[in-house]
Design a protein around this motif. Structure first.
Motif, PDB file in Angstrom:
ATOM      1  N   LEU A 109     -10.039  14.773  -3.920  1.00 12.38           N
ATOM      2  CA  LEU A 109      -9.054  15.840  -3.745  1.00 12.38           C
ATOM      3  C   LEU A 109      -8.162  15.577  -2.544  1.00 12.38           C
ATOM      4  O   LEU A 109      -6.933  15.606  -2.645  1.00 12.38           O
ATOM      5  N   ARG A 110      -8.760  15.311  -1.406  1.00 13.23           N
ATOM      6  CA  ARG A 110      -7.988  15.096  -0.178  1.00 13.23           C
ATOM      7  C   ARG A 110      -7.000  13.961  -0.326  1.00 13.23           C
ATOM      8  O   ARG A 110      -5.807  14.096  -0.002  1.00 13.23           O
ATOM      9  N   ASP A 111      -7.456  12.821  -0.825  1.00  9.21           N
ATOM     10  CA  ASP A 111      -6.601  11.643  -0.861  1.00  9.21           C
ATOM     11  C   ASP A 111      -5.550  11.727  -1.963  1.00  9.21           C
ATOM     12  O   ASP A 111      -4.452  11.193  -1.823  1.00  9.21           O
ATOM     13  N   ASN A 112      -5.858  12.410  -3.059  1.00  3.73           N
ATOM     14  CA  ASN A 112      -4.841  12.579  -4.091  1.00  3.73           C
ATOM     15  C   ASN A 112      -3.774  13.580  -3.664  1.00  3.73           C
ATOM     16  O   ASN A 112      -2.604  13.432  -4.029  1.00  3.73           O
ATOM     17  N   VAL A 113      -4.150  14.581  -2.893  1.00  4.33           N
ATOM     18  CA  VAL A 113      -3.148  15.484  -2.318  1.00  4.33           C
ATOM     19  C   VAL A 113      -2.241  14.697  -1.368  1.00  4.33           C
ATOM     20  O   VAL A 113      -1.006  14.865  -1.376  1.00  4.33           O
ATOM     21  N   LEU A 114      -2.844  13.823  -0.568  1.00  2.75           N
ATOM     22  CA  LEU A 114      -2.065  12.999   0.356  1.00  2.75           C
ATOM     23  C   LEU A 114      -1.100  12.095  -0.395  1.00  2.75           C
ATOM     24  O   LEU A 114       0.082  11.966  -0.032  1.00  2.75           O
ATOM     25  N   LEU A 115      -1.570  11.475  -1.485  1.00  2.00           N
ATOM     26  CA  LEU A 115      -0.701  10.601  -2.268  1.00  2.00           C
ATOM     27  C   LEU A 115       0.410  11.387  -2.965  1.00  2.00           C
ATOM     28  O   LEU A 115       1.557  10.914  -3.050  1.00  2.00           O
ATOM     29  N   THR A 116       0.081  12.570  -3.462  1.00  2.00           N
ATOM     30  CA  THR A 116       1.101  13.392  -4.113  1.00  2.00           C
ATOM     31  C   THR A 116       2.209  13.768  -3.131  1.00  2.00           C
ATOM     32  O   THR A 116       3.408  13.677  -3.446  1.00  2.00           O
ATOM     33  N   TRP A 117       1.818  14.171  -1.935  1.00  2.00           N
ATOM     34  CA  TRP A 117       2.799  14.504  -0.894  1.00  2.00           C
ATOM     35  C   TRP A 117       3.627  13.271  -0.536  1.00  2.00           C
ATOM     36  O   TRP A 117       4.847  13.347  -0.366  1.00  2.00           O
ATOM     37  N   MET A 118       2.973  12.115  -0.450  1.00  2.61           N
ATOM     38  CA  MET A 118       3.693  10.886  -0.112  1.00  2.61           C
ATOM     39  C   MET A 118       4.739  10.549  -1.167  1.00  2.61           C
ATOM     40  O   MET A 118       5.903  10.270  -0.850  1.00  2.61           O
ATOM     41  N   TYR A 119       4.365  10.569  -2.436  1.00  2.92           N
ATOM     42  CA  TYR A 119       5.318  10.210  -3.486  1.00  2.92           C
ATOM     43  C   TYR A 119       6.424  11.252  -3.624  1.00  2.92           C
ATOM     44  O   TYR A 119       7.552  10.919  -4.014  1.00  2.92           O
ATOM     45  N   THR A 120       6.126  12.497  -3.275  1.00  2.00           N
ATOM     46  CA  THR A 120       7.180  13.514  -3.268  1.00  2.00           C
ATOM     47  C   THR A 120       8.207  13.190  -2.188  1.00  2.00           C
ATOM     48  O   THR A 120       9.424  13.249  -2.429  1.00  2.00           O
ATOM     49  N   ARG A 121       7.724  12.861  -0.999  1.00  2.00           N
ATOM     50  CA  ARG A 121       8.638  12.471   0.081  1.00  2.00           C
ATOM     51  C   ARG A 121       9.446  11.237  -0.303  1.00  2.00           C
ATOM     52  O   ARG A 121      10.664  11.159  -0.076  1.00  2.00           O
ATOM     53  N   LEU A 122       8.760  10.247  -0.874  1.00  2.00           N
ATOM     54  CA  LEU A 122       9.435   9.015  -1.243  1.00  2.00           C
ATOM     55  C   LEU A 122      10.471   9.244  -2.335  1.00  2.00           C
ATOM     56  O   LEU A 122      11.512   8.570  -2.367  1.00  2.00           O
ATOM     57  N   PHE A 123      10.205  10.186  -3.235  1.00  2.00           N
ATOM     58  CA  PHE A 123      11.168  10.445  -4.300  1.00  2.00           C
ATOM     59  C   PHE A 123      12.483  10.975  -3.721  1.00  2.00           C
ATOM     60  O   PHE A 123      13.570  10.616  -4.191  1.00  2.00           O
ATOM     61  N   VAL A 124      12.381  11.818  -2.702  1.00  2.00           N
ATOM     62  CA  VAL A 124      13.599  12.300  -2.039  1.00  2.00           C
ATOM     63  C   VAL A 124      14.361  11.124  -1.430  1.00  2.00           C
ATOM     64  O   VAL A 124      15.587  11.005  -1.585  1.00  2.00           O
ATOM     65  N   GLY A 125      13.628  10.222  -0.763  1.00  2.00           N
ATOM     66  CA  GLY A 125      14.275   9.031  -0.211  1.00  2.00           C
ATOM     67  C   GLY A 125      14.860   8.142  -1.289  1.00  2.00           C
ATOM     68  O   GLY A 125      15.927   7.541  -1.108  1.00  2.00           O
ATOM     69  N   PHE A 126      14.182   8.065  -2.407  1.00  2.00           N
ATOM     70  CA  PHE A 126      14.670   7.262  -3.531  1.00  2.00           C
ATOM     71  C   PHE A 126      16.002   7.795  -4.057  1.00  2.00           C
ATOM     72  O   PHE A 126      16.931   7.019  -4.336  1.00  2.00           O
ATOM     73  N   VAL A 127      16.121   9.112  -4.178  1.00  2.00           N
ATOM     74  CA  VAL A 127      17.362   9.704  -4.682  1.00  2.00           C
ATOM     75  C   VAL A 127      18.531   9.342  -3.774  1.00  2.00           C
ATOM     76  O   VAL A 127      19.613   8.965  -4.246  1.00  2.00           O
ATOM     77  N   PHE A 128      18.328   9.416  -2.462  1.00  2.92           N
ATOM     78  CA  PHE A 128      19.396   9.074  -1.527  1.00  2.92           C
ATOM     79  C   PHE A 128      19.735   7.584  -1.566  1.00  2.92           C
ATOM     80  O   PHE A 128      20.880   7.192  -1.353  1.00  2.92           O
ATOM     81  N   ARG A 129      18.740   6.752  -1.846  1.00  2.00           N
ATOM     82  CA  ARG A 129      18.952   5.303  -1.859  1.00  2.00           C
ATOM     83  C   ARG A 129      19.358   4.766  -3.223  1.00  2.00           C
ATOM     84  O   ARG A 129      19.625   3.570  -3.361  1.00  2.00           O
ATOM     85  N   LEU A 130      19.398   5.626  -4.223  1.00  3.34           N
ATOM     86  CA  LEU A 130      19.626   5.169  -5.584  1.00  3.34           C
ATOM     87  C   LEU A 130      20.890   4.320  -5.741  1.00  3.34           C
ATOM     88  O   LEU A 130      20.840   3.267  -6.397  1.00  3.34           O
ATOM     89  N   PRO A 131      22.038   4.707  -5.177  1.00  5.08           N
ATOM     90  CA  PRO A 131      23.219   3.846  -5.324  1.00  5.08           C
ATOM     91  C   PRO A 131      23.008   2.434  -4.763  1.00  5.08           C
ATOM     92  O   PRO A 131      23.457   1.443  -5.356  1.00  5.08           O
ATOM     93  N   ILE A 132      22.301   2.343  -3.640  1.00  5.22           N
ATOM     94  CA  ILE A 132      22.036   1.030  -3.043  1.00  5.22           C
ATOM     95  C   ILE A 132      21.115   0.221  -3.939  1.00  5.22           C
ATOM     96  O   ILE A 132      21.330  -0.982  -4.156  1.00  5.22           O
ATOM     97  N   LEU A 133      20.099   0.862  -4.479  1.00  2.00           N
ATOM     98  CA  LEU A 133      19.148   0.162  -5.338  1.00  2.00           C
ATOM     99  C   LEU A 133      19.812  -0.294  -6.631  1.00  2.00           C
ATOM    100  O   LEU A 133      19.542  -1.398  -7.124  1.00  2.00           O
ATOM    101  N   VAL A 134      20.689   0.541  -7.186  1.00  2.00           N
ATOM    102  CA  VAL A 134      21.406   0.154  -8.403  1.00  2.00           C
ATOM    103  C   VAL A 134      22.310  -1.038  -8.124  1.00  2.00           C
ATOM    104  O   VAL A 134      22.352  -1.998  -8.910  1.00  2.00           O
ATOM    105  N   ALA A 135      23.036  -1.009  -7.003  1.00  2.00           N
ATOM    106  CA  ALA A 135      23.922  -2.122  -6.657  1.00  2.00           C
ATOM    107  C   ALA A 135      23.128  -3.406  -6.451  1.00  2.00           C
ATOM    108  O   ALA A 135      23.546  -4.489  -6.883  1.00  2.00           O
ATOM    109  N   ARG A 136      21.975  -3.292  -5.815  1.00  2.00           N
ATOM    110  CA  ARG A 136      21.137  -4.476  -5.601  1.00  2.00           C
ATOM    111  C   ARG A 136      20.639  -5.031  -6.925  1.00  2.00           C
ATOM    112  O   ARG A 136      20.629  -6.245  -7.131  1.00  2.00           O
ATOM    113  N   ARG A 137      20.241  -4.152  -7.847  1.00  2.00           N
ATOM    114  CA  ARG A 137      19.782  -4.589  -9.154  1.00  2.00           C
ATOM    115  C   ARG A 137      20.899  -5.300  -9.912  1.00  2.00           C
ATOM    116  O   ARG A 137      20.671  -6.332 -10.538  1.00  2.00           O
TER     117      ARG A 137
END
Length: 260
Positions: free
Chosen positions: A225-253
């Motif tokens: 429970l503890r570690d899956n909550v931690l991972l869920t919070w982490m991927y939620t944070r990363l998803f926000v960062g991913f949205v902001f970086r999406l144009p850069i990632l698309v251009a790199r691809r």
């Protein structure tokens, strides 16, 4: 196999974070020393007495160093302490491995050689599971891997959670320096994602993993429970960062597709 007393690397070290690891830590460290020089162990506030024996091993072996953190701060924090010290001594890469015997020390030379040939890349172990692997852990990794590759726009992360991998030190220090997270169990997947965002390419190499029972000396600090909550919070944070970086990632691809 290399001789434990000869040819210390000037660029690559093995770094083993260790917290209350049980008896398997001594086999793990000895096995790592059979295949690489130098090996560093970061004791992350252990309270099981393992630091005493590990320090005694280091006193008898010039290729082994023990860094003792008096308080438990988490796996990522222990790795970061080793990174800072390795950087100060002009090392360029670290191979991280767990202290509980799950990771294949015999593959250290292969992973190191891959890193030497492609120093700008991170070399990620892709686990090969046997019957000892708990099914719930195997299935959980699939979800973690899906999120990691989504948030890197198909960054070729073969396994987001497997801690047997080689990192280039300075890019990893950079992403950790400006990020207050990545200090606990969430270290490995977030490191892979953030380094991918930074443009560090991935090399995936297969590696067997074994889960030891308590009767075999196995110790697990995973709490579902503890570690899956931690991972869920982490991927939620990363998803926000991913949205902001999406144009850069698309251009790199697109650049990658055009160049290939």
């Amino acid at each position: 196999m290399i001789s434990p007393t000869m040819n210390p690397s000037k660029t690559h070290i093995v770094l083993i974070p260790s917290y209350n690891p049980g008896v398997k830590v001594y086999e793990t460290v000895q096995a790592a020393r059979q295949f690489w020089n130098p090996v560093w162990v970061v004791i992350d506030g252990s309270t099981d007495g393992s630091e005493v024996a590990l320090k005694a091993m280091a006193e008898a072996d010039s290729g082994l160093r023990v860094i003792h953190l008096p308080q438990n701060k988490g796996k990522g924090a222990a790795v970061l302490q080793g990174l800072h010290q390795a950087s100060a001594e002009a090392y360029t890469h670290v191979l991280t491995m767990d202290s509980d015997g799950q990771h294949p020390a015999e593959l250290i030379p292969q992973f190191m050689q891959s890193s030497i040939e492609q120093p700008a890349s991170m070399v990620l172990g892709k686990p090969i599971f046997d019957a000892s692997a708990p099914n719930i852990r195997v299935q959980g990794r699939k979800l973690s891997n899906m999120w990691a590759n989504l948030e890197t726009l198909g960054g070729n992360i073969g396994d987001s959670l497997f801690g047997f991998r080689v990192y280039p030190i300075e890019p990893l220090r950079k992403v950790m320096r400006f990020n207050p997270w990545m200090r606990h169990f969430d270290f490995d997947p977030e490191a892979a994602v953030r380094l991918s965002w930074l443009g560090v390419k991935v090399v995936n190499l297969p590696a067997p993993v074994r889960y030891f029972s308590s009767d075999e000396g196995g110790v697990s600090h995973f709490r579902y429970l503890r570690d899956n909550v931690l991972l869920t919070w982490m991927y939620t944070r990363l998803f926000v960062g991913f949205v902001f970086r999406l144009p850069i990632l698309v251009a790199r691809r697109l650049r990658t597709q055009i160049s290939s």
